[in-house]
Design an enzyme around this catalytic site. Structure first.
Site, PDB file in Angstrom:
ATOM      1  N   ASN A   7       0.800  -1.240  -0.024  1.00 47.44           N
ATOM      2  CA  ASN A   7      -0.164   0.005  -0.082  1.00 47.44           C
ATOM      3  C   ASN A   7       0.843   1.377  -0.119  1.00 47.44           C
ATOM      4  OD1 ASN A   7      -1.497   2.248   1.079  1.00 47.44           O
ATOM      5  ND2 ASN A   7      -3.229   1.020   1.600  1.00 47.44           N
ATOM      6  N   ASP A   9      -0.253   4.419  -0.067  1.00 51.38           N
ATOM      7  CA  ASP A   9      -0.776   5.754   0.385  1.00 51.38           C
ATOM      8  C   ASP A   9       0.373   6.609   1.260  1.00 51.38           C
ATOM      9  OD1 ASP A   9      -3.777   4.240   1.790  1.00 51.38           O
ATOM     10  OD2 ASP A   9      -3.266   4.549  -0.122  1.00 51.38           O
ATOM     11  N   HIS A  10       1.009   6.315   1.813  1.00 55.51           N
ATOM     12  CA  HIS A  10       1.869   7.136   2.800  1.00 55.51           C
ATOM     13  C   HIS A  10       2.943   7.709   2.216  1.00 55.51           C
ATOM     14  CE1 HIS A  10      -1.186   6.762   5.642  1.00 55.51           C
ATOM     15  NE2 HIS A  10      -1.166   5.372   5.655  1.00 55.51           N
ATOM     16  N   ARG A  18       3.457  18.714   1.614  1.00 59.59           N
ATOM     17  CA  ARG A  18       3.779  20.151   1.202  1.00 59.59           C
ATOM     18  C   ARG A  18       2.871  20.594  -0.044  1.00 59.59           C
ATOM     19  NH1 ARG A  18       9.147  21.754   2.112  1.00 59.59           N
ATOM     20  NH2 ARG A  18       9.324  21.730   4.690  1.00 59.59           N
ATOM     21  N   HIS A  43      -5.618   3.930  -1.709  1.00 61.60           N
ATOM     22  CA  HIS A  43      -6.755   4.069  -1.317  1.00 61.60           C
ATOM     23  C   HIS A  43      -7.186   5.441  -1.599  1.00 61.60           C
ATOM     24  CE1 HIS A  43      -9.139   4.193   2.858  1.00 61.60           C
ATOM     25  NE2 HIS A  43      -9.921   4.669   1.954  1.00 61.60           N
ATOM     26  N   ARG A  45      -9.202   8.077  -0.820  1.00 59.71           N
ATOM     27  CA  ARG A  45     -10.355   8.456   0.324  1.00 59.71           C
ATOM     28  C   ARG A  45     -11.038   9.548  -0.581  1.00 59.71           C
ATOM     29  NH1 ARG A  45      -9.823   7.874   5.659  1.00 59.71           N
ATOM     30  NH2 ARG A  45      -8.372   6.302   6.374  1.00 59.71           N
ATOM     31  N   ARG A  49      -6.865  12.804   1.215  1.00 58.47           N
ATOM     32  CA  ARG A  49      -5.726  13.326   1.989  1.00 58.47           C
ATOM     33  C   ARG A  49      -4.343  12.759   1.636  1.00 58.47           C
ATOM     34  NH1 ARG A  49      -7.313  10.087   7.412  1.00 58.47           N
ATOM     35  NH2 ARG A  49      -9.037  11.117   7.100  1.00 58.47           N
ATOM     36  N   HIS A  50      -4.407  11.718   0.931  1.00 58.17           N
ATOM     37  CA  HIS A  50      -3.155  11.431   0.321  1.00 58.17           C
ATOM     38  C   HIS A  50      -2.991  10.877  -0.979  1.00 58.17           C
ATOM     39  CE1 HIS A  50      -4.822   7.725   1.438  1.00 58.17           C
ATOM     40  NE2 HIS A  50      -4.619   7.551   2.590  1.00 58.17           N
ATOM     41  N   GLU A  70      -8.479   0.592  -2.974  1.00 60.93           N
ATOM     42  CA  GLU A  70      -9.333   0.755  -1.864  1.00 60.93           C
ATOM     43  C   GLU A  70     -10.246   1.999  -1.725  1.00 60.93           C
ATOM     44  OE1 GLU A  70      -7.221   1.031   1.726  1.00 60.93           O
ATOM     45  OE2 GLU A  70      -6.426  -0.990   1.421  1.00 60.93           O
ATOM     46  N   THR A 100      -6.755   6.861  10.562  1.00 62.48           N
ATOM     47  CA  THR A 100      -6.563   5.871   9.656  1.00 62.48           C
ATOM     48  C   THR A 100      -7.890   5.028   9.729  1.00 62.48           C
ATOM     49  OG1 THR A 100      -5.123   4.037   8.797  1.00 62.48           O
ATOM     50  CG2 THR A 100      -5.303   4.237  11.176  1.00 62.48           C
ATOM     51  N   THR A 101      -7.850   3.959   8.900  1.00 63.57           N
ATOM     52  CA  THR A 101      -9.037   3.070   9.390  1.00 63.57           C
ATOM     53  C   THR A 101      -9.341   2.437  10.519  1.00 63.57           C
ATOM     54  OG1 THR A 101      -8.869   2.539   6.879  1.00 63.57           O
ATOM     55  CG2 THR A 101     -10.429   0.987   8.206  1.00 63.57           C
ATOM     56  N   GLU A 151     -10.883  -9.266   3.380  1.00 60.27           N
ATOM     57  CA  GLU A 151      -9.470  -8.917   4.133  1.00 60.27           C
ATOM     58  C   GLU A 151      -9.894  -8.682   5.727  1.00 60.27           C
ATOM     59  OE1 GLU A 151      -6.824  -6.414   2.151  1.00 60.27           O
ATOM     60  OE2 GLU A 151      -6.084  -5.087   3.875  1.00 60.27           O
ATOM     61  N   HIS A 190      -3.516  -4.223   7.966  1.00 62.64           N
ATOM     62  CA  HIS A 190      -3.638  -3.053   8.616  1.00 62.64           C
ATOM     63  C   HIS A 190      -2.756  -3.275   9.902  1.00 62.64           C
ATOM     64  CE1 HIS A 190      -5.354   0.870   9.858  1.00 62.64           C
ATOM     65  NE2 HIS A 190      -4.902   0.572  11.052  1.00 62.64           N
ATOM     66  N   GLY A 191      -1.734  -2.487   9.951  1.00 65.48           N
ATOM     67  CA  GLY A 191      -0.896  -2.293  11.115  1.00 65.48           C
ATOM     68  C   GLY A 191       0.154  -3.109  11.004  1.00 65.48           C
ATOM     69  N   GLY A 212       1.535  -1.507   4.308  1.00 63.71           N
ATOM     70  CA  GLY A 212       1.687  -0.079   3.857  1.00 63.71           C
ATOM     71  C   GLY A 212       2.535   0.669   4.600  1.00 63.71           C
ATOM     72  N   HIS A 213       1.934   1.101   5.877  1.00 66.54           N
ATOM     73  CA  HIS A 213       2.628   1.980   6.519  1.00 66.54           C
ATOM     74  C   HIS A 213       3.908   1.531   7.091  1.00 66.54           C
ATOM     75  CE1 HIS A 213       3.672   4.545   9.923  1.00 66.54           C
ATOM     76  NE2 HIS A 213       2.897   5.461   9.412  1.00 66.54           N
TER      77      HIS A 213
HETATM   78  C1  LIG Z   1      -8.081  -0.463   5.339  1.00 58.35           C
HETATM   79  C2  LIG Z   1      -6.683  -0.100   5.556  1.00 58.35           C
HETATM   80  O1  LIG Z   1      -6.211  -0.733   6.751  1.00 58.35           O
HETATM   81  C3  LIG Z   1      -5.851   0.621   4.830  1.00 58.35           C
HETATM   82  O2  LIG Z   1      -5.573  -0.367   3.724  1.00 58.35           O
HETATM   83  C4  LIG Z   1      -6.377   2.001   4.476  1.00 58.35           C
HETATM   84  O3  LIG Z   1      -5.578   2.468   3.335  1.00 58.35           O
HETATM   85  C5  LIG Z   1      -5.904   3.008   5.888  1.00 58.35           C
HETATM   86  O4  LIG Z   1      -6.180   4.213   5.650  1.00 58.35           O
HETATM   87  P1  LIG Z   1      -4.964   5.149   5.424  1.00 58.35           P
HETATM   88  O5  LIG Z   1      -4.023   4.416   4.305  1.00 58.35           O
HETATM   89  O6  LIG Z   1      -5.354   6.281   4.998  1.00 58.35           O
HETATM   90  O7  LIG Z   1      -4.182   5.006   6.703  1.00 58.35           O
HETATM   91  N1  LIG Z   2      -5.661  -2.851   3.641  1.00 59.80           N
HETATM   92  C1  LIG Z   2      -4.599  -2.870   4.577  1.00 59.80           C
HETATM   93  C2  LIG Z   2      -3.446  -1.905   3.561  1.00 59.80           C
HETATM   94  O1  LIG Z   2      -3.471  -1.853   2.887  1.00 59.80           O
HETATM   95  C3  LIG Z   2      -2.279  -1.446   4.448  1.00 59.80           C
HETATM   96  O2  LIG Z   2      -2.670  -0.846   5.833  1.00 59.80           O
HETATM   97  P1  LIG Z   2      -1.260  -0.373   6.492  1.00 59.80           P
HETATM   98  O3  LIG Z   2      -0.194  -1.305   6.544  1.00 59.80           O
HETATM   99  O4  LIG Z   2      -0.930   0.857   6.030  1.00 59.80           O
HETATM  100  O5  LIG Z   2      -1.893  -0.294   8.104  1.00 59.80           O
END
Ligand SMILES: CC(=O)[C@@H](O)[C@H](O)COP(=O)(O)O
Ligand SMILES: NCC(=O)COP(=O)(O)O
Length: 240
Positions: A7, A9-10, A18, A43, A45, A49-50, A70, A100-101, A151, A190-191, A212-213
């Site tokens: 993922n 997103d971040h 910026r 994702h 949204r 936001r990202h 997503e 976050t979710t 998921e 997630h996480g 992702g994160h």
């Molecule tokens: C559903 C999930 O856990 C993530 O895939 C989602 O993208 C979290 O949202 P953010 O990426 O905005 O934190």
């Molecule tokens: N659906 C979960 C995802 O795509 C990644 O979640 P995270 O690892 O950024 O918390």
């Protein structure tokens, strides 16, 4: 071998800090592929936001592995997803106030809205996954909608202390058995990070993890290709 969805997103979160052009999530996706990603998750949204609409268009044109879009069960983003034609659509709950979710989709309580979004995505030829808590009623309700995957939300597991983590893992295992018995693909996310991912990867019939994160956090230090390669190696050791 477990499929790794990265993922991005971040990467876009840093760019949006910026409101500029870098770092580009499109470039990050290409590097993630080189590092061994089996899919790219993004994702879009409602609050943008990202990930931006421009990112989605270019990712669709450039990503050579699976694309996992997503989105919330909201008309605007469902229409964009149908137009984009990703391999997968993952329906997630969304609120503007959340960092976050927070929880999984309420499939049992909001079946009409979820069902409508599922129908539109499937009509567009998109494989559909639902992001839900590891709850047997939510799993059964998801199966009734005829989705291709579920998921399981690993957030509570990820933030649990040592004593509670075993209980949360057992919840994931029980829900996972129900997902598999219902004939759906078992995904989780997630996480998840380079430590807590191991026990989730070892759950029976786990097919795909979306992370992702923690990968993006690692990528800040060692680069995206290396960060993904490291996660790939862990998954290959846990679930060869
Ligand atoms: C559903 C999930 O856990 C993530 O895939 C989602 O993208 C979290 O949202 P953010 O990426 O905005 O934190
Ligand atoms: N659906 C979960 C995802 O795509 C990644 O979640 P995270 O690892 O950024 O918390």
């Amino acid at each position: 071998m477990i499929e790794l969805g990265v993922n991005i997103d971040h990467v876009a979160t840093v760019r949006q800090a910026r409101r500029t052009y870098e770092p580009d999530p499109v470039v990050a996706a290409a590097l993630a592929e080189q590092g061994g990603a089996d899919g790219i998750t993004f994702h879009l949204r409602e609050d943008r936001r990202h990930i931006q609409d421009r990112d989605v268009e270019i990712l669709k044109a450039t990503v050579t592995v699976k694309t996992n879009f997503e989105l919330a069960c909201a008309d605007e983003v469902v229409a964009i997803c149908c137009r984009t034609q990703p391999n997968w659509g993952l329906l997630v709950p969304e609120s503007r106030e959340e960092v976050t979710t927070e929880g999984g989709l309420n499939v049992t309580g909001d079946a009409g809205r979820v069902k409508a979004a599922v129908a539109r995505l499937k009509e567009a030829g998109i494989l559909v996954s639902l992001f839900i808590d590891p709850d047997l009623d939510q799993v059964r309700a998801s199966a009734e909608l005829g989705v291709d995957a579920v998921e399981l939300h690993t957030g509570p597991y990820a933030i649990a202390g040592r004593e509670d983590q075993k209980r949360e893992l057992d919840r994931l295992a029980a829900a996972g058995r129900e997902v598999t018995a219902a004939g759906m693909r078992l995904h989780a996310g997630h996480g998840l990070n380079y430590i807590n991912v191991r026990d989730v990867a070892k759950l029976p019939d786990m097919i795909e993890l979306n992370i992702g994160h923690s990968i993006v956090s690692r990528a800040v230090m060692v680069g995206m290709k290396e960060a993904v390669s490291e996660m790939r190696r862990i998954l290959d050791l846990c679930a060869p």
